[in-house]
Design an enzyme around this catalytic site. Structure first.
Site, PDB file in Angstrom:
ATOM      1  N   GLU A 147     -10.577  -1.002  -6.469  1.00  0.00           N
ATOM      2  CA  GLU A 147     -10.142  -2.319  -6.934  1.00  0.00           C
ATOM      3  C   GLU A 147     -11.284  -3.208  -7.417  1.00  0.00           C
ATOM      4  O   GLU A 147     -11.249  -3.746  -8.513  1.00  0.00           O
ATOM      5  CB  GLU A 147      -9.395  -3.047  -5.805  1.00  0.00           C
TER       6      GLU A 147
ATOM      7  N   SER B 145      -1.657  -8.441  -9.121  1.00  0.00           N
ATOM      8  CA  SER B 145      -2.758  -9.360  -8.827  1.00  0.00           C
ATOM      9  C   SER B 145      -2.191 -10.733  -8.447  1.00  0.00           C
ATOM     10  O   SER B 145      -1.484 -10.858  -7.459  1.00  0.00           O
ATOM     11  CB  SER B 145      -3.717  -9.423 -10.016  1.00  0.00           C
TER      12      SER B 145
ATOM     13  N   HIS C   9      -9.344  -2.522 -10.588  1.00  0.00           N
ATOM     14  CA  HIS C   9      -8.278  -3.523 -10.592  1.00  0.00           C
ATOM     15  C   HIS C   9      -7.690  -3.636 -11.998  1.00  0.00           C
ATOM     16  O   HIS C   9      -8.410  -3.822 -12.984  1.00  0.00           O
ATOM     17  CB  HIS C   9      -8.862  -4.873 -10.167  1.00  0.00           C
TER      18      HIS C   9
END
Length: 518
Positions: free
Chosen positions: A334, A209, A437
């Protein structure tokens, strides 16, 4: 010889064996938890199959006059420093402070391989505004993969990414101090890896990330070149632009007004004296929109600076990371961990009409074509339709920008692309989060918020990642073959799911052909 003489001789022989002036005793076994780094002695702790060294300073505290200055080496200490407790996390809305530039090192206690081990330098996620290196328990990865993992804190939010002309001086240009911290940590790793049994010539820079976005910046930064030899980008795309220096300075001017420093005679001194809590609140109204299609973050990397002369995507295309093998990928769903929270789970249900309005506001003239391919009725609910759309196209973590990054890098170095397709099993108020995610992290680290994933998939991912750290190639005995991107004339993405590891039609699944034509 009389009996008394024989007894006396025997006693003298025994004494000579036991005496330090006789035959020397066995050499003292060194304590593997006691190491010397360039700042002094550290004492870590043994924890099962690993040795842990926590709260190790890699830079001087960036406080007072050192706020918004390039990180400096830590001051040496006398005696033995206790490395059994994690250092303070960097200042963020939930707490922490400025004295935070610490690393946690996890090393195998009894490595299975002889010789120095590769090092993984891990950059945490959290939007460049939250998180800490100590959030990631690397024991499993270190012990089973025979790697040394160094997870680092770095300055966040305004403390790490404030850009303002008043802060630009001969000591450096403002805007990228959080990235400079990471570079300083890489330099520390090069100087001290051997103390922990590591190989300074085999350093993998990895992140997820915001950490992945940071890795993208380092792949483009002249200051970081040569400090790492492989790179891992998890849920982050290098293809999309970051803030320019002019745009970041405009943000910095607003932040200075927010904290009452805009009209000060010495703006830099005023900012360096401002309370951290005030600075963390600055630009609170500037947030990345939930659409995720722009890079409109309040804080982040700044291009057009000595540290980052070019946009990461452009630099990558020009070969800035030539020769650095790259492992890059994303999760299948995600944005399902973001979009439902912004709408239905946040008390603002997204209707079909509202979905069309969001798409129109985001994509403008392209909206009709987007709605044709992503109709609200094509998913169980409009919010899941928006999640699918933004998973495919989102700027920072989108599937297609990630694939574009892989294709650019593959012109200059070996690239291995993946997609985590394993469903997390998370369902909140009827919304399935799927492979969301961050759902890749528990397969590599023990995370406090997640249950362990399937054992076979955990072993496979740990094996792939560790092999990549060892050789720059993730292929590992007993695991399905992972072909590099553009191998045999085609783009290959490895799907990762329990019992189903193999090539996946990534570009088709995420409609990258459509997005590449926009």
């Amino acid at each position: 010889m009389s009996l008394r003489a024989r007894v006396t001789a025997l006693c003298l022989a025994v004494v000579s064996v036991l005496s330090p002036v006789g035959v020397p005793a066995a050499a003292e076994v060194p304590d593997p938890a006691l190491v010397r780094v360039d700042g002094g002695l550290l004492r870590g702790v043994r924890d099962g199959d690993v040795l842990r060294f926590r709260g190790v300073p890699y830079a001087r505290p960036p406080v007072g006059e050192l706020r918004w200055r390039a990180p400096r080496p830590p001051r040496p200490w006398s005696g033995v420093r206790d490395a059994g407790v994690a250092g303070q996390e960097c200042a963020q809305p939930s707490g922490g402070g400025e004295d935070c530039l610490y690393a946690d090192i996890t090393a195998p206690h009894r490595p299975k391989r002889a010789g120095p081990l590769p090092v993984i330098a891990w950059l945490h996620g959290g939007g460049l505004t939250t998180g800490a290196g100590s959030d990631y328990d690397a024991a499993r990865l270190a012990a089973t993969g025979d790697v040394i993992v160094v997870s680092v804190n770095y300055r966040l939010g305004a403390m790490g990414f404030l850009s303002h002309p008043a802060l630009d001086d001969r000591g450096g240009v403002s805007g990228n101090h959080g990235l400079m911290d990471q570079t300083r940590a890489l330099g520390w790793v090069r100087a001290n890896a051997a103390a922990f049994g590591g190989d300074p010539g085999r350093v993998t820079l990895a992140g997820q990330s915001a950490g992945a976005r940071s890795v993208c910046a380092h792949l483009a930064s002249p200051a970081s070149r040569g400090l790492f030899h492989r790179a891992v980008v998890q849920s982050g795309a290098c293809a999309n632009p970051v803030l320019t220096k002019a745009a970041a300075d405009a943000r910095g001017a607003r932040a200075a007004r927010d904290v009452g420093c805009a009209g000060a005679a010495d703006v830099a001194a005023c900012l360096r004296g401002a309370p951290v809590t005030d600075l963390l609140k600055a630009l609170a109204d500037v947030a990345a929109p939930v659409t995720g299609t722009t890079t409109d973050d309040a804080w982040g990397p700044v291009a057009g600076t000595p540290f980052l002369p070019r946009q990461p995507g452009a630099a990558l295309r020009r070969g800035s990371a030539a020769g650095v093998p790259l492992l890059i990928g994303s999760t299948r769903d995600e944005t399902r961990s973001f979009v439902p929270d912004a709408y239905d789970l946040g008390g603002r249900p997204l209707t079909a009409r509202g979905y069309a309005d969001v798409v129109t506001g985001t994509f403008g003239d392209d909206a009709p074509a987007v709605l044709l391919r992503y109709p609200a009725a094509g998913d169980p609910s409009p919010v899941l339709a928006l999640s699918r759309l933004l998973t495919d196209r989102g700027a920072r973590i989108g599937a297609c920008p990630t694939l574009a990054t892989a294709a650019s890098a593959a012109r200059h170095a070996p690239v291995y692309a993946y997609e985590l397709a394993q469903d997390s099993g998370t369902v909140i108020d009827g919304f399935p989060f799927g492979a969301h995610h961050g759902s890749d992290l528990p397969y590599l680290f023990e995370m406090p918020w997640a249950e362990p994933g399937p054992a076979d998939l955990t072993a496979a991912m740990t094996g792939y990642w560790a092999a990549f750290a060892h050789r720059g190639d993730p292929n590992h005995a007993g695991l399905p073959r992972w072909h590099p991107v553009r191998a045999e004339g085609r783009t290959t993405v490895l799907g990762l799911a329990d019992g189903a590891i193999g090539p996946t039609p990534f570009a088709a699944d995420h409609r990258c052909g459509f997005w590449n034509s926009r």
